[in-house]
Write a protein that holds these residues in place. Structure first.
Motif, PDB file in Angstrom:
ATOM      1  N   LEU A   1      34.329  53.261  47.561  1.00  0.00           N
ATOM      2  CA  LEU A   1      34.613  52.255  46.422  1.00  0.00           C
ATOM      3  C   LEU A   1      34.423  50.858  46.793  1.00  0.00           C
ATOM      4  CD1 LEU A   1      38.270  53.487  45.145  1.00  0.00           C
ATOM      5  CD2 LEU A   1      35.739  53.825  43.989  1.00  0.00           C
ATOM      6  N   LEU A   2      33.687  49.970  45.966  1.00  0.00           N
ATOM      7  CA  LEU A   2      33.554  48.794  46.078  1.00  0.00           C
ATOM      8  C   LEU A   2      34.837  47.701  45.581  1.00  0.00           C
ATOM      9  CD1 LEU A   2      29.900  48.426  45.330  1.00  0.00           C
ATOM     10  CD2 LEU A   2      30.543  48.643  47.526  1.00  0.00           C
ATOM     11  N   HIS A   3      34.960  46.619  46.322  1.00  0.00           N
ATOM     12  CA  HIS A   3      36.249  45.989  46.141  1.00  0.00           C
ATOM     13  C   HIS A   3      35.660  44.307  45.967  1.00  0.00           C
ATOM     14  CE1 HIS A   3      36.443  44.485  50.150  1.00  0.00           C
ATOM     15  NE2 HIS A   3      36.606  45.582  50.542  1.00  0.00           N
ATOM     16  N   LYS A   4      36.414  43.668  45.347  1.00  0.00           N
ATOM     17  CA  LYS A   4      35.896  42.097  44.931  1.00  0.00           C
ATOM     18  C   LYS A   4      35.841  41.625  46.550  1.00  0.00           C
ATOM     19  CE  LYS A   4      38.112  41.961  40.622  1.00  0.00           C
ATOM     20  NZ  LYS A   4      39.192  41.120  39.768  1.00  0.00           N
ATOM     21  N   VAL A   5      34.680  40.578  46.804  1.00  0.00           N
ATOM     22  CA  VAL A   5      35.008  40.048  48.141  1.00  0.00           C
ATOM     23  C   VAL A   5      36.017  38.929  48.158  1.00  0.00           C
ATOM     24  CG1 VAL A   5      33.238  38.384  47.398  1.00  0.00           C
ATOM     25  CG2 VAL A   5      33.573  38.983  49.870  1.00  0.00           C
ATOM     26  N   PHE A   6      36.848  38.915  49.426  1.00  0.00           N
ATOM     27  CA  PHE A   6      37.843  37.974  49.435  1.00  0.00           C
ATOM     28  C   PHE A   6      39.041  38.439  49.201  1.00  0.00           C
ATOM     29  CE2 PHE A   6      33.861  35.090  49.593  1.00  0.00           C
ATOM     30  CZ  PHE A   6      33.861  34.770  50.989  1.00  0.00           C
ATOM     31  N   ASP A   7      39.213  39.457  48.321  1.00  0.00           N
ATOM     32  CA  ASP A   7      40.370  39.806  47.607  1.00  0.00           C
ATOM     33  C   ASP A   7      41.132  40.849  48.188  1.00  0.00           C
ATOM     34  OD1 ASP A   7      42.008  40.440  45.796  1.00  0.00           O
ATOM     35  OD2 ASP A   7      40.764  39.972  43.841  1.00  0.00           O
ATOM     36  N   ALA A   8      42.185  40.345  48.871  1.00  0.00           N
ATOM     37  CA  ALA A   8      43.196  41.639  49.712  1.00  0.00           C
ATOM     38  C   ALA A   8      43.850  42.276  48.773  1.00  0.00           C
ATOM     39  CB  ALA A   8      44.057  40.576  50.507  1.00  0.00           C
ATOM     40  N   GLU A   9      44.132  41.565  47.435  1.00  0.00           N
ATOM     41  CA  GLU A   9      44.788  42.357  46.439  1.00  0.00           C
ATOM     42  C   GLU A   9      44.054  43.763  46.119  1.00  0.00           C
ATOM     43  OE1 GLU A   9      46.931  40.511  43.359  1.00  0.00           O
ATOM     44  OE2 GLU A   9      48.241  39.489  44.682  1.00  0.00           O
ATOM     45  N   ASP A  10      42.670  43.373  45.804  1.00  0.00           N
ATOM     46  CA  ASP A  10      41.733  44.355  45.477  1.00  0.00           C
ATOM     47  C   ASP A  10      41.608  45.507  46.381  1.00  0.00           C
ATOM     48  OD1 ASP A  10      40.246  45.879  43.347  1.00  0.00           O
ATOM     49  OD2 ASP A  10      38.359  44.826  44.172  1.00  0.00           O
ATOM     50  N   ILE A  11      41.418  45.161  47.782  1.00  0.00           N
ATOM     51  CA  ILE A  11      41.272  45.744  48.851  1.00  0.00           C
ATOM     52  C   ILE A  11      42.674  46.919  49.032  1.00  0.00           C
ATOM     53  CG2 ILE A  11      41.219  46.130  51.363  1.00  0.00           C
ATOM     54  CD1 ILE A  11      39.960  43.069  51.038  1.00  0.00           C
ATOM     55  N   CYS A  12      43.748  46.145  48.645  1.00  0.00           N
ATOM     56  CA  CYS A  12      44.816  47.245  48.846  1.00  0.00           C
ATOM     57  C   CYS A  12      45.009  48.166  47.854  1.00  0.00           C
ATOM     58  CB  CYS A  12      46.233  46.019  48.680  1.00  0.00           C
ATOM     59  SG  CYS A  12      47.824  46.916  48.642  1.00  0.00           S
ATOM     60  N   ASP A  13      44.480  47.745  46.340  1.00  0.00           N
ATOM     61  CA  ASP A  13      44.523  48.599  45.410  1.00  0.00           C
ATOM     62  C   ASP A  13      43.456  49.974  45.728  1.00  0.00           C
ATOM     63  OD1 ASP A  13      46.332  47.265  43.706  1.00  0.00           O
ATOM     64  OD2 ASP A  13      44.613  46.284  42.757  1.00  0.00           O
TER      65      ASP A  13
ATOM     66  N   PRO B   1      40.897  38.795  57.977  1.00  0.00           N
ATOM     67  CA  PRO B   1      41.964  38.182  57.419  1.00  0.00           C
ATOM     68  C   PRO B   1      42.454  39.025  56.250  1.00  0.00           C
ATOM     69  CG  PRO B   1      40.774  36.515  58.400  1.00  0.00           C
ATOM     70  CD  PRO B   1      39.956  37.643  58.374  1.00  0.00           C
ATOM     71  N   GLU B   2      41.434  39.280  55.405  1.00  0.00           N
ATOM     72  CA  GLU B   2      41.881  39.831  54.005  1.00  0.00           C
ATOM     73  C   GLU B   2      42.135  41.388  54.424  1.00  0.00           C
ATOM     74  OE1 GLU B   2      39.157  37.414  54.798  1.00  0.00           O
ATOM     75  OE2 GLU B   2      37.790  38.240  53.186  1.00  0.00           O
ATOM     76  N   LEU B   3      41.771  41.998  55.284  1.00  0.00           N
ATOM     77  CA  LEU B   3      42.161  43.210  55.567  1.00  0.00           C
ATOM     78  C   LEU B   3      43.574  43.301  55.898  1.00  0.00           C
ATOM     79  CD1 LEU B   3      41.303  46.441  55.905  1.00  0.00           C
ATOM     80  CD2 LEU B   3      40.422  45.925  57.959  1.00  0.00           C
ATOM     81  N   LEU B   4      43.831  42.412  57.106  1.00  0.00           N
ATOM     82  CA  LEU B   4      45.328  42.562  57.431  1.00  0.00           C
ATOM     83  C   LEU B   4      46.330  42.126  56.372  1.00  0.00           C
ATOM     84  CD1 LEU B   4      44.624  40.523  60.991  1.00  0.00           C
ATOM     85  CD2 LEU B   4      45.198  43.032  60.638  1.00  0.00           C
ATOM     86  N   LYS B   5      45.816  41.440  55.424  1.00  0.00           N
ATOM     87  CA  LYS B   5      46.878  40.832  54.341  1.00  0.00           C
ATOM     88  C   LYS B   5      46.775  42.040  53.474  1.00  0.00           C
ATOM     89  CE  LYS B   5      47.627  37.744  50.687  1.00  0.00           C
ATOM     90  NZ  LYS B   5      47.121  36.457  49.884  1.00  0.00           N
ATOM     91  N   ALA B   6      45.763  42.715  53.214  1.00  0.00           N
ATOM     92  CA  ALA B   6      45.862  43.983  52.245  1.00  0.00           C
ATOM     93  C   ALA B   6      46.609  45.098  52.738  1.00  0.00           C
ATOM     94  CB  ALA B   6      44.431  44.401  52.150  1.00  0.00           C
ATOM     95  N   PHE B   7      46.653  45.337  54.222  1.00  0.00           N
ATOM     96  CA  PHE B   7      47.289  46.445  54.776  1.00  0.00           C
ATOM     97  C   PHE B   7      48.872  46.185  54.767  1.00  0.00           C
ATOM     98  CE2 PHE B   7      49.255  48.535  58.415  1.00  0.00           C
ATOM     99  CZ  PHE B   7      48.831  49.967  58.257  1.00  0.00           C
ATOM    100  N   SER B   8      49.050  44.640  54.866  1.00  0.00           N
ATOM    101  CA  SER B   8      50.468  44.482  54.873  1.00  0.00           C
ATOM    102  C   SER B   8      51.014  44.440  53.354  1.00  0.00           C
ATOM    103  CB  SER B   8      50.479  42.808  55.128  1.00  0.00           C
ATOM    104  OG  SER B   8      52.150  42.378  55.159  1.00  0.00           O
ATOM    105  N   LEU B   9      50.318  44.342  52.473  1.00  0.00           N
ATOM    106  CA  LEU B   9      50.463  44.677  51.054  1.00  0.00           C
ATOM    107  C   LEU B   9      50.859  46.163  50.816  1.00  0.00           C
ATOM    108  CD1 LEU B   9      48.222  42.132  49.131  1.00  0.00           C
ATOM    109  CD2 LEU B   9      50.753  41.955  49.425  1.00  0.00           C
ATOM    110  N   LEU B  10      49.886  46.755  51.400  1.00  0.00           N
ATOM    111  CA  LEU B  10      49.992  48.250  51.258  1.00  0.00           C
ATOM    112  C   LEU B  10      51.411  48.903  51.834  1.00  0.00           C
ATOM    113  CD1 LEU B  10      48.095  50.922  50.323  1.00  0.00           C
ATOM    114  CD2 LEU B  10      47.627  50.903  52.887  1.00  0.00           C
ATOM    115  N   GLN B  11      51.689  48.401  52.852  1.00  0.00           N
ATOM    116  CA  GLN B  11      52.863  48.881  53.243  1.00  0.00           C
ATOM    117  C   GLN B  11      54.126  48.828  52.449  1.00  0.00           C
ATOM    118  OE1 GLN B  11      52.683  46.640  56.991  1.00  0.00           O
ATOM    119  NE2 GLN B  11      52.447  48.458  58.212  1.00  0.00           N
ATOM    120  N   THR B  12      54.047  47.939  51.566  1.00  0.00           N
ATOM    121  CA  THR B  12      55.270  47.846  50.528  1.00  0.00           C
ATOM    122  C   THR B  12      55.238  48.611  49.358  1.00  0.00           C
ATOM    123  OG1 THR B  12      54.152  46.063  48.900  1.00  0.00           O
ATOM    124  CG2 THR B  12      55.345  45.316  51.076  1.00  0.00           C
ATOM    125  N   ARG B  13      54.056  49.382  49.306  1.00  0.00           N
ATOM    126  CA  ARG B  13      53.807  50.221  48.176  1.00  0.00           C
ATOM    127  C   ARG B  13      53.918  51.929  48.788  1.00  0.00           C
ATOM    128  NH1 ARG B  13      48.560  48.378  45.078  1.00  0.00           N
ATOM    129  NH2 ARG B  13      48.872  49.961  43.898  1.00  0.00           N
TER     130      ARG B  13
END
Length: 370
Positions: free
Chosen positions: A314-326, A213-225
């Motif tokens: 790179l390691l990202h914060k667990v559960f954190d879609a925004e950090d995954i996106c970054d 779920p976090e990966l899908l949300k991160a990818f959706s955020l990424l598409q806007t960037r």
């Protein structure tokens, strides 16, 4: 006289996925057995297969039957070594081997199912791991960070536990998992992905604990960037255990089922993603690394060993879609860094995690303990 070594797993898939290199090498000078819930027609070269039904989930009746059967087999064959992998197989076989008087009793921990549980369920599963560890003569752990965690949690002691080589359950076949421009082109053509597209890959069981779920949300955020629309793609490969992908409407997400050829999708990718909530090590990360693909993954024990942060990924914060996106955007926006991480990830996988290294480490461990 040849030594008799019995490996015990709940399902044969664990053995065929991770233990074949061990079997091949050990069978040269030893009698090797696999005890698992398997069909009578299962054939593994150099290995004698014994069918014992071991349920993965708690089943008091079947668990007692399996325990009695294991005790009988161990007393009959008088194995020199009993080595279990997976939680239920470990609990039953370590207890049975103790009752049967087997001196060399080894279990490999590949992660703790209770780490994200709470209440009575966590306590029960944790007690099961403690029983496994107390009955084993020695515990192997597939990552240093996991070993530190279970020592802190009181599951094992430092003197009774160790990690083979640099970690992982069995290493990576660096010949099978190797870069191939031809395969990359073929897979991308098959999936209608342009060579100019940046392809993210997740490969494994698809469920909430893997962070889908976090990966899908991160990818959706990424598409806007991203500067160019539709220039990034996310490929998800694996069995959807919780039907998480049945109603996914994120553009440019490609969904495939299980595969027997994970290496070809790794060869086609630019970056591997493992936003898991718990992992014992993360073998898929070093498999991707061996293909020259760096990774981003959760900053949790296990993955902290498979990814060298700032070097092979790179390691990202667990559960954190925004950090995954970054972290995803970092690699899109830094082509030089992507190339550097790619070569470093491949070099590290070959140097530290080649399957031959782990096989020799296991043989040395056996010889020392015997």
């Amino acid at each position: 006289m040849k030594r008799k070594i019995a490996f015990v797993t709940a399902t044969p898939m664990t053995a065929t996925s991770f233990l074949l290199d061990f079997f091949k090498e050990l069978s040269k000078e030893n009698e090797v057995f696999l005890i698992s819930s398997c069909n009578d027609d299962l054939v593994i070269e150099g290995v004698r297969v014994i069918n014992v039904k071991i349920e993965r989930k708690v089943s008091i009746f079947h668990d007692i039957l399996a325990l009695i059967r294991l005790v009988s087999i161990f007393k009959s064959y008088r194995f020199d070594i009993v080595h279990s992998v997976t939680p239920k197989a470990g609990l039953l076989s370590m207890v049975a081997a103790t009752v049967a008087g087997i001196k060399a009793r080894f279990h490999t921990f590949t992660g703790q199912v209770w780490v994200n549980k709470t209440g009575i369920k966590r306590l029960t599963l944790k007690i099961a791991d403690k029983i496994t560890a107390s009955c084993a003569s020695h515990i192997l752990v597939d990552s240093n960070s996991q070993r530190n965690f279970i020592i802190t949690e009181g599951i094992v002691t430092s003197s009774k536990s160790s990690v083979l080589a640099h970690g992982s359950i069995s290493g990576v076949d660096t010949k099978r998992f190797s870069p191939s421009a031809e395969v990359r082109c073929s897979v991308r053509n098959e999936l209608s992905i342009e060579e100019s597209d940046f392809l993210f890959l997740y490969l494994g069981r698809v469920n909430s604990e893997k962070g889908i779920p976090e990966l899908l949300k991160a990818f959706s955020l990424l598409q806007t960037r991203v500067a160019i629309k539709n220039s990034v793609k996310l490929l998800i490969v694996g069995p959807d255990e919780e039907q998480l992908l049945s109603e996914v409407f994120v553009d440019d997400v490609i969904i495939l089922g299980s595969t027997g050829q994970p290496e070809k999708y790794m060869m086609a990718a630019d970056l591997f993603c493992l936003p898991s909530h718990r992992e014992g090590f993360g073998t898929v990360i070093i498999e991707a690394a061996s293909c020259g693909i760096p990774s981003i993954g959760s900053n949790i024990y296990g993955i902290q060993d498979s990814i060298l942060d700032g070097y092979s990924g790179l390691l990202h914060k667990v559960f954190d879609a925004e950090d995954i996106c970054d972290k995803m955007f970092f690699f899109i926006d830094n082509n030089a860094a992507l190339k550097s991480y790619s070569s470093q990830a491949k070099e590290r996988a070959i140097k530290h995690f080649a399957s031959s290294n782990l096989t020799q480490a296991l043989i040395s461990f056996y010889n020392t303990r015997l």
